[in-house]
Motif scaffolding. Structure first.
Motif, PDB file in Angstrom:
ATOM      1  N   ASN A  23       1.012  -0.889   0.010  1.00 27.39           N
ATOM      2  CA  ASN A  23      -0.233  -0.255  -0.427  1.00 27.39           C
ATOM      3  C   ASN A  23       1.235   1.536   0.765  1.00 27.39           C
ATOM      4  O   ASN A  23       0.863   2.446  -0.635  1.00 27.39           O
ATOM      5  N   THR A  24       1.668   1.087   1.017  1.00 24.05           N
ATOM      6  CA  THR A  24       2.813   2.284   0.683  1.00 24.05           C
ATOM      7  C   THR A  24       3.301   2.897  -0.523  1.00 24.05           C
ATOM      8  O   THR A  24       3.589   3.218  -0.672  1.00 24.05           O
ATOM      9  N   LEU A  25       3.747   1.065  -1.564  1.00 25.21           N
ATOM     10  CA  LEU A  25       4.854   1.201  -1.975  1.00 25.21           C
ATOM     11  C   LEU A  25       3.626   2.463  -3.525  1.00 25.21           C
ATOM     12  O   LEU A  25       4.333   2.961  -3.814  1.00 25.21           O
ATOM     13  N   GLN A  26       2.751   1.817  -3.235  1.00 22.42           N
ATOM     14  CA  GLN A  26       1.062   2.002  -4.382  1.00 22.42           C
ATOM     15  C   GLN A  26       1.133   3.224  -3.932  1.00 22.42           C
ATOM     16  O   GLN A  26       1.126   4.188  -5.207  1.00 22.42           O
ATOM     17  N   SER A  27       0.835   3.997  -3.061  1.00 23.49           N
ATOM     18  CA  SER A  27       0.439   5.139  -2.943  1.00 23.49           C
ATOM     19  C   SER A  27       1.819   6.478  -3.033  1.00 23.49           C
ATOM     20  O   SER A  27       1.928   7.464  -3.851  1.00 23.49           O
ATOM     21  N   GLY A  28       3.367   6.011  -3.212  1.00 26.00           N
ATOM     22  CA  GLY A  28       4.149   6.664  -3.212  1.00 26.00           C
ATOM     23  C   GLY A  28       4.775   6.421  -4.697  1.00 26.00           C
ATOM     24  O   GLY A  28       4.966   7.649  -5.092  1.00 26.00           O
TER      25      GLY A  28
END
Length: 113
Positions: A23-28
């Protein structure tokens, strides 16, 4: 002796960690793509404005002045946007690996035994 419940709990924690990291990777990555898009749009608009200004000049001196101003502005914008995007990549790396810190901390004492 390892209990089945411990293995199940470890699997659950590992899966939650992977999901949080994804999820963090996607938003980043979305933030980085937005920054690239904003920079491309601004660069295009600045280039368009430069061509319009250049088309309206009447002398060589004025053409050189307009070109020099555009080159300076384009360079400053490039440096600023590059630093911004590099910061986004750094933040992405830190945030993506943050969920794994707890998992590694749990495994470290077990590996030392």
């Amino acid at each position: 002796m390892v209990k089945v419940e411990d293995i199940q709990q470890y699997g659950k924690e590992h899966m939650e960690t992977v999901v949080a990291s994804a999820n963090t990777l996607q938003s980043g990555l979305q933030a980085i793509a937005t920054a690239y898009g904003d920079y491309a749009r601004k660069s295009f608009e600045d280039g368009k404005s430069f061509v319009e200004q250049l088309a309206g000049v009447k002398s060589l001196d004025k053409a050189i002045e307009v070109q020099t101003e555009y080159a300076k502005s384009a360079y400053e914008t490039f440096v600023a946007e590059s630093q911004k995007i590099a910061g986004l990549y750094g933040d992405l790396a830190r945030q993506s690996y943050k969920p794994f810190e707890g998992l590694v901390a749990k495994l470290s004492p077990a590996a030392a035994r």
